[in-house]
Design a protein around this motif. Structure first.
Motif, PDB file in Angstrom:
ATOM      1  N   ARG A  28       0.828  -1.213   0.000  1.00  0.00           N
ATOM      2  CA  ARG A  28       0.000   0.000   0.000  1.00  0.00           C
ATOM      3  C   ARG A  28       0.862   1.263   0.000  1.00  0.00           C
ATOM      4  N   LYS A  29       1.942   1.258   0.747  1.00  0.00           N
ATOM      5  CA  LYS A  29       2.805   2.434   0.821  1.00  0.00           C
ATOM      6  C   LYS A  29       3.619   2.635  -0.464  1.00  0.00           C
ATOM      7  N   MET A  30       3.828   1.556  -1.197  1.00  0.00           N
ATOM      8  CA  MET A  30       4.617   1.654  -2.426  1.00  0.00           C
ATOM      9  C   MET A  30       3.777   1.913  -3.677  1.00  0.00           C
ATOM     10  N   TYR A  31       2.528   1.500  -3.669  1.00  0.00           N
ATOM     11  CA  TYR A  31       1.704   1.514  -4.876  1.00  0.00           C
ATOM     12  C   TYR A  31       1.423   2.935  -5.343  1.00  0.00           C
ATOM     13  N   GLN A  32       1.676   3.186  -6.655  1.00  0.00           N
ATOM     14  CA  GLN A  32       1.497   4.529  -7.218  1.00  0.00           C
ATOM     15  C   GLN A  32       0.605   4.539  -8.459  1.00  0.00           C
ATOM     16  N   GLY A  33      -0.229   3.515  -8.622  1.00  0.00           N
ATOM     17  CA  GLY A  33      -1.131   3.492  -9.766  1.00  0.00           C
ATOM     18  C   GLY A  33      -0.641   2.578 -10.874  1.00  0.00           C
ATOM     19  N   THR A  34      -1.277   2.686 -12.031  1.00  0.00           N
ATOM     20  CA  THR A  34      -0.976   1.783 -13.145  1.00  0.00           C
ATOM     21  C   THR A  34      -0.722   2.563 -14.430  1.00  0.00           C
ATOM     22  N   SER A  35      -0.098   1.880 -15.373  1.00  0.00           N
ATOM     23  CA  SER A  35       0.133   2.433 -16.700  1.00  0.00           C
ATOM     24  C   SER A  35      -0.031   1.322 -17.724  1.00  0.00           C
ATOM     25  N   LEU A  36      -0.978   1.498 -18.631  1.00  0.00           N
ATOM     26  CA  LEU A  36      -1.157   0.521 -19.706  1.00  0.00           C
ATOM     27  C   LEU A  36       0.034   0.569 -20.654  1.00  0.00           C
ATOM     28  N   PHE A  37       0.430  -0.583 -21.155  1.00  0.00           N
ATOM     29  CA  PHE A  37       1.453  -0.622 -22.194  1.00  0.00           C
ATOM     30  C   PHE A  37       1.128  -1.789 -23.117  1.00  0.00           C
ATOM     31  N   GLY A  38       1.957  -2.004 -24.106  1.00  0.00           N
ATOM     32  CA  GLY A  38       1.741  -3.132 -25.012  1.00  0.00           C
ATOM     33  C   GLY A  38       0.730  -2.828 -26.103  1.00  0.00           C
ATOM     34  N   ARG A  51      -3.586  -3.657 -31.002  1.00  0.00           N
ATOM     35  CA  ARG A  51      -4.246  -4.918 -30.694  1.00  0.00           C
ATOM     36  C   ARG A  51      -5.182  -5.265 -31.842  1.00  0.00           C
ATOM     37  N   ILE A  52      -5.290  -6.543 -32.194  1.00  0.00           N
ATOM     38  CA  ILE A  52      -6.165  -6.934 -33.295  1.00  0.00           C
ATOM     39  C   ILE A  52      -7.342  -7.773 -32.783  1.00  0.00           C
ATOM     40  N   LYS A  53      -8.438  -7.694 -33.513  1.00  0.00           N
ATOM     41  CA  LYS A  53      -9.663  -8.465 -33.299  1.00  0.00           C
ATOM     42  C   LYS A  53     -10.458  -8.010 -32.086  1.00  0.00           C
ATOM     43  N   TYR A  54     -10.038  -8.420 -30.880  1.00  0.00           N
ATOM     44  CA  TYR A  54     -10.788  -8.076 -29.674  1.00  0.00           C
ATOM     45  C   TYR A  54      -9.839  -7.553 -28.586  1.00  0.00           C
ATOM     46  N   PRO A  55     -10.314  -6.575 -27.788  1.00  0.00           N
ATOM     47  CA  PRO A  55      -9.479  -6.058 -26.697  1.00  0.00           C
ATOM     48  C   PRO A  55      -9.622  -6.916 -25.447  1.00  0.00           C
ATOM     49  N   ASN A  56      -9.200  -8.180 -25.532  1.00  0.00           N
ATOM     50  CA  ASN A  56      -9.389  -9.106 -24.410  1.00  0.00           C
ATOM     51  C   ASN A  56      -8.092  -9.476 -23.709  1.00  0.00           C
ATOM     52  N   GLU A  57      -6.988  -8.832 -24.107  1.00  0.00           N
ATOM     53  CA  GLU A  57      -5.713  -9.034 -23.423  1.00  0.00           C
ATOM     54  C   GLU A  57      -5.122  -7.667 -23.106  1.00  0.00           C
ATOM     55  N   PHE A  58      -4.727  -7.494 -21.852  1.00  0.00           N
ATOM     56  CA  PHE A  58      -4.220  -6.205 -21.411  1.00  0.00           C
ATOM     57  C   PHE A  58      -2.889  -6.388 -20.687  1.00  0.00           C
ATOM     58  N   ASP A  59      -1.969  -5.466 -20.949  1.00  0.00           N
ATOM     59  CA  ASP A  59      -0.672  -5.432 -20.262  1.00  0.00           C
ATOM     60  C   ASP A  59      -0.638  -4.175 -19.397  1.00  0.00           C
ATOM     61  N   VAL A  60      -0.380  -4.362 -18.115  1.00  0.00           N
ATOM     62  CA  VAL A  60      -0.438  -3.249 -17.177  1.00  0.00           C
ATOM     63  C   VAL A  60       0.810  -3.246 -16.306  1.00  0.00           C
ATOM     64  N   ILE A  61       1.483  -2.121 -16.259  1.00  0.00           N
ATOM     65  CA  ILE A  61       2.529  -1.935 -15.252  1.00  0.00           C
ATOM     66  C   ILE A  61       1.862  -1.374 -14.003  1.00  0.00           C
ATOM     67  N   PHE A  62       2.005  -2.068 -12.864  1.00  0.00           N
ATOM     68  CA  PHE A  62       1.578  -1.426 -11.618  1.00  0.00           C
ATOM     69  C   PHE A  62       2.826  -0.832 -10.984  1.00  0.00           C
ATOM     70  N   ILE A  63       2.770   0.486 -10.824  1.00  0.00           N
ATOM     71  CA  ILE A  63       3.953   1.273 -10.482  1.00  0.00           C
ATOM     72  C   ILE A  63       4.205   1.228  -8.980  1.00  0.00           C
ATOM     73  N   LEU A  64       5.433   0.895  -8.627  1.00  0.00           N
ATOM     74  CA  LEU A  64       5.825   0.811  -7.227  1.00  0.00           C
ATOM     75  C   LEU A  64       6.958   1.798  -6.970  1.00  0.00           C
ATOM     76  N   GLY A  65       6.735   2.664  -6.005  1.00  0.00           N
ATOM     77  CA  GLY A  65       7.766   3.619  -5.625  1.00  0.00           C
ATOM     78  C   GLY A  65       8.367   3.232  -4.284  1.00  0.00           C
ATOM     79  N   ILE A  66       9.638   2.942  -4.278  1.00  0.00           N
ATOM     80  CA  ILE A  66      10.316   2.628  -3.024  1.00  0.00           C
ATOM     81  C   ILE A  66      10.496   3.942  -2.255  1.00  0.00           C
ATOM     82  N   PRO A  67      10.085   4.002  -0.983  1.00  0.00           N
ATOM     83  CA  PRO A  67      10.293   5.230  -0.211  1.00  0.00           C
ATOM     84  C   PRO A  67      11.752   5.682  -0.264  1.00  0.00           C
ATOM     85  N   HIS A  68      11.953   6.988  -0.353  1.00  0.00           N
ATOM     86  CA  HIS A  68      13.287   7.581  -0.488  1.00  0.00           C
ATOM     87  C   HIS A  68      13.969   7.095  -1.777  1.00  0.00           C
TER      88      HIS A  68
END
Length: 373
Positions: A50-60, A67-84
């Motif tokens: 919880r203290k590290m989580y900074q949201g997400t960013s779609l990529f890929g 993406r072709i045909k259907y948007p049924n596969e998603f690549d997501v970076i969940f951003i983690l910030g190390i304190p300091h």
């Protein structure tokens, strides 16, 4: 000027494989619900996360609109910030180009003295080696436990925006924490990639041509294992900058249409290990070479050009990683696969390049090179 039949056929094929606007919200709204269920649950079950989580960013593919045909596969970076995090020392890995080691010695000193970070300090004390570098495998094992705890605590079933009941299954695949969501109407796959945010290190270079565009976009260290595991340290993380890559691919008229055509051709020719990121990389290098107006060329010219470029890369056995030329992405494949794909790409190139000269070319013949819905 009247369009030649070949160009017209490619336009029709491109239309068939492009995601329809009416299909997007059906998948994307449920994707949002499933993603939030998992990541918000992870925050609730683990205070360090919880203290590290900074949201997400779609990529890929979906984020880059290829993406072709259907948007049924998603690549997501969940951003983690190390304190300091400003105290992280980012060093190039000595044996794996495009990879870094995250030295947390100074970070740990600050965490030890800071109020409210005792849990974070204790957790990272378990995730570093004797040199205070973050261990890739230990980091992933911790996140795996957090995902499983989330699904155990908050359940593996969730309703979509239209009331569809999805059952969620979790799998750890390579660097990704994959959530498979299935209901009676559809299935959705979400690759959740942990990305440790860090600032640009002094040794990292961006070409003068793109320096202004680069701005302050974030770099991420992702726990993708290097190919040469027996050489490199256990704390090697691959660098990536998906936002900058997306900027490079944006606004080039026919680039993304040709990207989709190449993916459809790849699927038809059975080149399963020709990853989308390999194709992305080929386009990134081409963007470096070409003027923006180059992408205004007709589809058949661009498709022929990119097919030749990919065929040459595989024939030479080398496709350099965009962020470090010394990292050959094709090292992920064995020699037989590289030779097989080189031959298939060359055959496709030599066949398709003749089609612009054939006035009696039929749509049926042209479409045999592409996997269609």
């Amino acid at each position: 000027m009247t369009r030649k039949p070949y160009e017209s056929y490619l336009e029709d094929i491109a239309q068939l494989i492009t995601i329809r606007d009416e299909d997007r919200p059906i998948y994307t709204k449920d994707f949002d619900i499933i993603r939030d269920h998992v990541l918000n649950g992870m925050k609730k079950v683990d205070s360090v996360f919880r203290k590290m989580y900074q949201g997400t960013s779609l990529f890929g593919s979906y984020a880059n609109n290829v993406r072709i045909k259907y948007p049924n596969e998603f690549d997501v970076i969940f951003i983690l910030g190390i304190p300091h995090s400003s105290n992280i020392v980012v060093n190039r890995d000595a044996y794996s180009p495009g990879y870094v080691n995250l030295d947390l010695e100074e970070v740990m000193e600050h965490l030890q003295d800071a109020n409210g970070y005792a849990e974070v300090y204790d957790r990272f004390n378990e995730l570093i080696d004797e040199d205070d570098c973050l261990l890739r495998k230990s980091f992933q094992i911790w996140l795996k436990k957090v995902v499983r705890s989330c699904l155990k605590t908050y359940g593996n079933e969730i309703r979509g925006h239209q009331g569809d009941l999805y059952t969620l299954k979790y799998s750890k695949r390579g660097l990704a924490h994959t959530i498979y969501a299935k209901c009676t109407a559809r299935s959705i796959s979400i690759d959740l990639i942990p990305g440790i945010s860090f600032g640009k290190a002094e040794w990292m270079k961006v070409s003068k041509r793109h320096r202004k565009m680069f701005g302050n976009t974030k770099w991420y260290a992702v726990p993708k294992p290097p190919v040469r595991l027996f050489h490199t340290k256990c704390c090697a993380f691959m660098i990536c900058n998906p936002k900058f890559e997306r900027k490079l691919l944006l606004g080039r008229q026919n680039l993304k249409v040709v990207f989709r055509l190449l993916k459809s051709l790849r699927d038809k020719y059975g080149m399963k290990r020709l990853k989308s990121y390999f194709i992305t990389t080929a386009f990134l290098w081409e963007v470096e070479k070409q003027k923006k107006s180059f992408w205004n060329n007709p589809l058949h010219i661009l498709l022929e050009h990119m097919l030749e470029s990919l065929a040459d890369s595989f024939a030479e056995g080398c496709l350099p990683f965009y962020w470090d030329r010394k990292n050959n992405l094709l090292d992920n494949l064995d020699n037989e696969e590289i030779d097989d794909y080189a031959e298939k790409l060359k055959r496709a190139y030599e066949t398709l390049r003749q089609y612009k000269f054939e006035p009696n070319l039929t749509y049926k013949r042209c479409r045999t090179h592409f996997k269609l819905p």
